[in-house]
Design a protein around this motif. Structure first.
Motif, PDB file in Angstrom:
ATOM      1  N   UNK A   1     -10.975   0.446  57.804  1.00 62.71           N
ATOM      2  CA  UNK A   1     -11.816   1.456  57.175  1.00 62.71           C
ATOM      3  C   UNK A   1     -11.490   2.837  57.742  1.00 62.71           C
ATOM      4  N   UNK A   2     -11.470   3.823  56.828  1.00 58.17           N
ATOM      5  CA  UNK A   2     -11.345   5.206  57.288  1.00 58.17           C
ATOM      6  C   UNK A   2     -12.551   5.979  56.794  1.00 58.17           C
ATOM      7  N   UNK A   3     -13.253   6.592  57.738  1.00 66.74           N
ATOM      8  CA  UNK A   3     -14.275   7.548  57.343  1.00 66.74           C
ATOM      9  C   UNK A   3     -13.786   8.890  57.839  1.00 66.74           C
ATOM     10  N   UNK A   4     -13.639   9.836  56.943  1.00 65.81           N
ATOM     11  CA  UNK A   4     -13.228  11.147  57.455  1.00 65.81           C
ATOM     12  C   UNK A   4     -14.168  12.233  56.972  1.00 65.81           C
ATOM     13  N   UNK A   5     -14.227  13.290  57.758  1.00 68.62           N
ATOM     14  CA  UNK A   5     -15.116  14.397  57.478  1.00 68.62           C
ATOM     15  C   UNK A   5     -14.445  15.326  56.478  1.00 68.62           C
ATOM     16  N   UNK A   6     -14.838  15.201  55.214  1.00 70.68           N
ATOM     17  CA  UNK A   6     -14.158  15.993  54.192  1.00 70.68           C
ATOM     18  C   UNK A   6     -14.540  17.462  54.283  1.00 70.68           C
ATOM     19  N   UNK A   7     -15.535  17.757  55.087  1.00 70.76           N
ATOM     20  CA  UNK A   7     -15.889  19.158  55.300  1.00 70.76           C
ATOM     21  C   UNK A   7     -14.858  19.875  56.161  1.00 70.76           C
ATOM     22  N   UNK A   8     -14.112  19.134  56.936  1.00 73.33           N
ATOM     23  CA  UNK A   8     -13.157  19.766  57.849  1.00 73.33           C
ATOM     24  C   UNK A   8     -11.728  19.250  57.694  1.00 73.33           C
ATOM     25  N   UNK A   9     -11.586  18.078  57.126  1.00 80.02           N
ATOM     26  CA  UNK A   9     -10.250  17.493  57.064  1.00 80.02           C
ATOM     27  C   UNK A   9      -9.773  17.380  55.626  1.00 80.02           C
ATOM     28  N   UNK A  10      -8.535  17.734  55.460  1.00 80.28           N
ATOM     29  CA  UNK A  10      -7.969  17.694  54.122  1.00 80.28           C
ATOM     30  C   UNK A  10      -6.829  16.670  54.094  1.00 80.28           C
ATOM     31  N   UNK A  11      -7.030  15.530  53.418  1.00 76.34           N
ATOM     32  CA  UNK A  11      -6.017  14.472  53.470  1.00 76.34           C
ATOM     33  C   UNK A  11      -4.686  14.895  52.847  1.00 76.34           C
ATOM     34  N   UNK A  12      -4.713  15.961  52.067  1.00 76.66           N
ATOM     35  CA  UNK A  12      -3.427  16.383  51.484  1.00 76.66           C
ATOM     36  C   UNK A  12      -2.503  16.946  52.559  1.00 76.66           C
ATOM     37  N   UNK A  13      -3.074  17.265  53.704  1.00 80.20           N
ATOM     38  CA  UNK A  13      -2.236  17.743  54.811  1.00 80.20           C
ATOM     39  C   UNK A  13      -1.605  16.592  55.585  1.00 80.20           C
ATOM     40  N   UNK A  14      -2.040  15.377  55.265  1.00 76.40           N
ATOM     41  CA  UNK A  14      -1.505  14.209  55.972  1.00 76.40           C
ATOM     42  C   UNK A  14      -0.389  13.617  55.123  1.00 76.40           C
ATOM     43  N   UNK A  15       0.819  13.570  55.645  1.00 80.36           N
ATOM     44  CA  UNK A  15       1.947  13.100  54.833  1.00 80.36           C
ATOM     45  C   UNK A  15       1.706  11.687  54.277  1.00 80.36           C
ATOM     46  N   UNK A  16       1.985  11.531  53.025  1.00 77.05           N
ATOM     47  CA  UNK A  16       1.908  10.228  52.342  1.00 77.05           C
ATOM     48  C   UNK A  16       0.574   9.507  52.501  1.00 77.05           C
ATOM     49  N   UNK A  17      -0.482  10.262  52.556  1.00 80.32           N
ATOM     50  CA  UNK A  17      -1.762   9.624  52.829  1.00 80.32           C
ATOM     51  C   UNK A  17      -2.112   8.567  51.783  1.00 80.32           C
ATOM     52  N   UNK A  18      -2.040   8.989  50.504  1.00 79.83           N
ATOM     53  CA  UNK A  18      -2.441   8.071  49.432  1.00 79.83           C
ATOM     54  C   UNK A  18      -1.622   6.783  49.450  1.00 79.83           C
ATOM     55  N   UNK A  19      -0.312   6.961  49.612  1.00 80.47           N
ATOM     56  CA  UNK A  19       0.562   5.777  49.622  1.00 80.47           C
ATOM     57  C   UNK A  19       0.221   4.837  50.758  1.00 80.47           C
ATOM     58  N   UNK A  20       0.012   5.442  51.870  1.00 78.92           N
ATOM     59  CA  UNK A  20      -0.268   4.596  53.038  1.00 78.92           C
ATOM     60  C   UNK A  20      -1.577   3.842  52.862  1.00 78.92           C
ATOM     61  N   UNK A  21      -2.560   4.524  52.292  1.00 82.89           N
ATOM     62  CA  UNK A  21      -3.857   3.875  52.058  1.00 82.89           C
ATOM     63  C   UNK A  21      -3.651   2.650  51.168  1.00 82.89           C
TER      64      UNK A  21
END
Ligand SMILES: Cc1ncc(C[n+]2csc(CCOP(=O)(O)OP(=O)(O)O)c2C)c(N)n1
Ligand code: SF4
Lengths: 630, 312
Positions: A109-129
């Motif tokens: 499970x990943x819970x992230x704070x969307x108020x401060x973190x932007x997953x688009x800055x994480x390389x290949x986030x969607x694919x990895x998920x």
């Protein structure tokens, strides 16, 4: 996802309350009947910089951080938003999310704070998920916290969210918050936690949780403790009422705990100008008949070399703590290593008479601390406890009864005035403090202020009365007597059972280790046996005097052995070979020195690949050094 | 009954009690100023009413460090530069014991300079004697922190380019509450000053000029000197900090030129010692800590009773 363990990682910026939040979380899980173990990763910075804490919880005893984890709570690093930071540390903003994905298990499970973190800055986030089948919850923890009170309460909101997803009842956490928080901030925190909890329950389908918390039960009451707590409490219970120190990570933890508690117990704590002074103060107090300690980490301990020798020569009881971190020099201040072993064993001039204990677990740390004081005062010898940043900071549950022991204020062979009056007075009218007799090498002492006991303590070689002497016969007699203590101590320690064997009684292979790697090695041994490799482990908790007989018989009982330690030069293996004088051809080393402790899987892999299959190790995290006879 | 009955014992004390019955052969050279310190100390201790058994003399390494080999009290001959931290803790552990620390100028102002500064700052209740012979004695005559500029030695063959340390000013600015200078050539003054220093509640620093005829033949300590507390030429109040500072500046500039001023330069009587400060804020027990270990009835507190709840 298997429900037999939860490994929850909370990540964010250093200074964002990660440590306190995780501590509460771990305690709540412990109270609910689980076994817990925490692992802390932090940078050498005060505020900002990527940090995380893992809390592993299981119905069965847990001995290490495990391998990987299954729940990530990624909070934004509030200090990463300081524009200056980029200049020094690069862009930290995405780190709480980006830096933690490698070890997240499949289905986690990943819970992230969307108020401060932007997953688009994480390389290949969607694919990895997708690849890893991770379950992602993007929740604006920041606004949530802001609405209710203050942004810093994001972590509490995150705990509420965690509880909703994993099915932990909020009451368990609430109770702890009530204990720990002042009224003013308690209410908003409780509200924020509830809001986070409700939000997940309303907006997500969590009836069949992705990761759930196992249930367990303890036979007896447990306490959550760190190695540093255990060492400090062991010292207090042995009647230590004087500490002198100078801060250095991670020794600071013991120093702080002692300083905060000693005044209340009528003791004295002194923060002094440097480590030479610190050790010298401890010697001064001990010389007066008070149980005293000091300590440091690598660099600070280096300064203590000379006072350490003074304690040996004047036979002043002394307990020193060496909390290792990665070196050389300032090295990596917040990262563990076991590379100060030779430093602790051999620093200071001359033939040395010292004891070095190396506890492997939190429970043993308490034991070792008490034993260190007993030996130091019974034998009038400096005794050191060497451990590392891992053991100092990790929290784990230990039965409360383990600490329910009798206190001990005994200072060993120190005469009372009545006894001093009975001492045969010699021609020079002086009390013979350093008599040559004494089967175990100990000659009784007096302390300043006592009648009939006056003598000179000197770091120069001296005769029985304490006068400086270079007489060859006296020199040999004094040296022999001081050395005799070591034999007596070795015999005492043999009775203590400080060596911990783990695994089947009969095994083909052995693993030898020391200190904080004990739990991880034991977990690896269990897995290896489950996989059909016959292996057992021995953890050595006394390094000087070295338990030669016990280690020899362990090694004789196996065909081949692996020595596991966290340093680059195989110091513990070197010590073992030196002390045994044999067995080098059967000892290979598995080493790790990248700043992180071993994980059980690394030991399993290293062991199997090299010893069983004779192959090559894939990664560069660990290093294999073949047996000396190869 | 106290476990330390020697402490506070009131009786007539003969100075010979401090002389070891079998005296070790002194390793000091004939004519060495160190003999003067020993003599003054043997004179002052009985005057202060301190018996050998309630006295702890802590020394460093050097010719000076041998002092406690020839004084039959409790003694701790430590390591080079480290007498002060050992002495400080000894006093904290058992404040009833008279703690005197001593060592050379290399020991105290060189290698142990950091401890000197901090012990003065903290104002520990003890006496510190620095044998100032402007030279390293025991290691055979190298330049020390107090050697005059231009001083030639085997290790500084071209003459020292360094300005000597100003021990009195350093002591005062660091926070010592008693600063004095005396000399081995005037045993009466030395004894008087030592007595005053031991009676002082706080850190008493004595820069004790000791001649080293072996290595420092041109040392200026031999010149006739003036006692600033007695001389009519010096109208000066030792409890006045500014006065003290001014006078120190003068004499420390002139020391190597001839006139040597000795006496008590500074005395701060109303400043609490470190021990008192620590007691006041609750960081030090009222009863001597050392007593507790000899008290069979003392109930040692346990971590279990005090701290276990917060870990549950
Ligand atoms: C750490 C250390 N460095 C050096 C020495 C060698 N050493 C012994 S005495 C001394 C200097 C002595 O000079 P001083 O302190 O002025 O005392 P004096 O002999 O003049 O009384 C030195 C450098 C030592 N014992 N320990
Ligand atoms: S060398 Fe100098 S200081 Fe040392 S004993 Fe001789 S005269 Fe005294």
């Amino acid at each position: 996802m298997s429900a037999d363990e939860l490994i929850w990682r909370i990540a964010g910026g250093s200074g964002d309350g990660i440590a306190s939040t995780s501590q509460n979380f771990a305690k709540a899980l412990m109270r609910s009947g689980l076994h817990v173990f925490t692992h802390r990763h932090y940078p050498s910075r005060i505020r900002g910089g990527h940090t995380y804490v893992e809390v592993r919880a299981s119905a069965d005893p847990v001995k290490s951080r495990g391998d990987g984890y299954n729940f990530l709570l990624a909070l934004g690093d509030s200090f990463a938003r300081n524009p200056q930071d980029e200049a020094y540390y690069g862009n930290e903003e995405a780190k709480p999310l980006a830096e933690n994905l490698d070890e997240l298990r499949e289905g986690g499970v990943i819970v992230y704070d969307s108020g401060l973190l932007d997953p688009s800055e994480v390389p290949n986030f969607e694919e990895r998920v997708e690849e890893n089948d991770w379950h992602v919850y993007d929740i604006d923890l920041r606004s949530l916290a802001r609405e209710q009170g203050r942004e810093v309460m994001r972590n509490t909101a995150g705990v509420g969210v965690t509880c909703a997803i994993t099915g932990i009842p909020l009451e368990a956490i609430e109770e702890l918050m009530r204990d720990a928080m002042p009224e003013k901030i308690l209410e908003p925190n409780l509200e924020i936690m509830q809001t986070g909890y409700d939000l997940v329950r309303e907006e997500y389908d969590v009836d069949a949780p992705d990761v759930s918390v196992p249930s367990g039960e303890h036979d007896e009451e447990q306490v959550l403790m760190s190695g540093s707590d255990a060492i400090a409490y062991g010292a207090i219970d042995e009647g230590c009422r004087f500490i002198a120190g100078y801060p250095m990570t991670p020794w600071t933890e013991v120093f702080t705990i002692m300083s905060q508690n000693l005044p209340e117990l009528g003791g004295i704590s002194e923060q002094v100008e440097d480590e030479i002074a610190a050790a010298a103060l401890a010697i001064g107090a001990s010389h007066m008949g008070v149980k005293a300690m000091s300590g440091s980490s690598g660099g600070g301990f280096a300064l203590m070399g000379e006072p350490l020798g003074l304690a040996e020569m004047t036979e002043t009881p002394l307990v020193l703590i060496e909390a290792m971190r990665a070196g050389p020099s300032t090295g990596m201040p917040t990262k563990p290593e076991q590379a100060d072993l030779e430093h602790v064993l051999y620093t200071s001039q001359g033939d040395s008479q010292r004891v070095v204990l190396a506890p492997g677990t939190v429970a043993e740390a308490y034991e070792a601390s008490r034993r260190a004081f007993q030996l130091a005062y019974e034998y009038q010898i400096p005794t050191m406890i060497v451990y590392d940043q891992k053991l100092s900071g990790e929290l784990t549950n230990v039965p409360a009864s383990h600490f329910d022991r009798e206190p001990n204020g005994d200072i060993g062979m120190t005469l009372t005035e009545d006894e001093l009056a009975d001492q045969p007075h010699t021609a020079d009218g002086k009390f013979h403090r350093f008599q040559h007799e004494g089967e175990n090498g100990v000659s009784p002492r007096s302390v300043p202020g006592q009648k009939a006991g006056r003598y000179l303590a000197t770091g120069n070689e001296h005769n029985p009365a304490g006068h400086i002497s270079e007489d060859p016969d006296n020199r040999v007699a004094q040296m022999d007597r001081r050395q005799r203590k070591l034999d007596a101590i070795r015999a005492d320690l043999d009775d203590d059972g400080l060596l911990v064997e783990h695994g089947p009684e009969e095994a083909d292979y052995g693993i030898l280790t020391f200190g904080s790697q004990q739990g991880t090695v034991e977990e690896a041994v269990d897995r290896l046996n489950e996989n059909g490799t016959s292996v057992k482990a021995l953890t050595v908790a006394e390094l000087a005097p070295y338990p030669v007989d016990a280690v020899r018989s362990f090694l004789d009982s196996v065909d081949e052995a692996l020595v596991v330690e966290m340093n680059a030069s195989a110091q513990f293996r070197g010590l073992t070979q030196k002390e045994l004088g044999t067995h080098g051809e059967m000892l290979s080393s598995l080493l790790k020195y990248n700043g992180n402790p071993f994980e059980p899987a690394e030991i399993v892999e290293g062991f199997t690949t090299k010893l069983v299959d004779g192959g090559e190790l894939p990664g560069n995290e660990t290093k294999f050094v073949p047996a000396a006879g190869d | 009954m106290s476990a330390f009955s020697a402490i506070g014992e009131e009786r007539e004390i003969d100075r010979n009690e401090y002389t070891p019955e079998i005296e070790p052969q002194p390793t000091w050279c004939p004519g060495c100023g160190d003999f003067g310190v020993l003599k003054a100390l043997k004179g002052a201790l009985p005057e202060v009413g301190r018996t050998p058994e309630e006295t702890l003399l802590v020394t460093g390494i050097g010719c000076s460090g041998k002092l406690n080999s020839y004084l039959d009290s409790y003694g701790f001959h430590t390591i080079h530069g480290r007498s002060l931290p050992v002495a400080r803790a000894a006093k904290l552990a058992n404040p009833g014991v008279e703690v005197v620390a001593a060592g050379g100028d290399g020991d105290g102002y060189g290698i142990g300079g950091n401890h000197f500064m901090h012990t003065a700052r903290e104002n520990h209740d003890m006496t510190y004697i620095v044998f100032n012979n402007e030279i390293f004695g025991l290691t055979k005559g190298q330049t020390s922190p107090t050697s005059p500029k231009g001083h030639k030695s085997k290790t500084q063959p071209h003459g020292s380019a360094k300005t000597p340390i100003r021990p009195l000013s350093l002591s005062l600015t660091s926070g010592a509450s008693f600063v004095a200078r005396t000399a081995a050539v005037n045993p009466n003054q030395a004894q008087r000053i030592l007595k005053e220093a031991m009676e002082h509640d706080g850190f008493a620093h004595i820069d004790f000029l000791t001649q080293c005829p072996t290595w420092n033949k041109d040392a200026k300590q031999y010149v006739p000197y003036t006692d600033i507390n007695e001389s009519d030429d010096y109208d000066f109040d030792p409890t006045n900090r500014a006065d003290a500072q001014e006078l120190m500046r003068e004499t420390e500039d002139k020391l190597y030129e001839g006139e040597v001023l000795t006496g008590v330069y500074y005395r701060e009587d109303d400043r609490p010692s470190y021990q008192q400060e620590k007691q006041e804020i609750g960081e030090m027990p009222d009863e001597p800590l050392a007593e507790r270990y000899f008290d069979g009835d003392y109930e040692w507190e346990r971590s279990y009773d005090n701290f276990i709840d917060k870990h549950k």
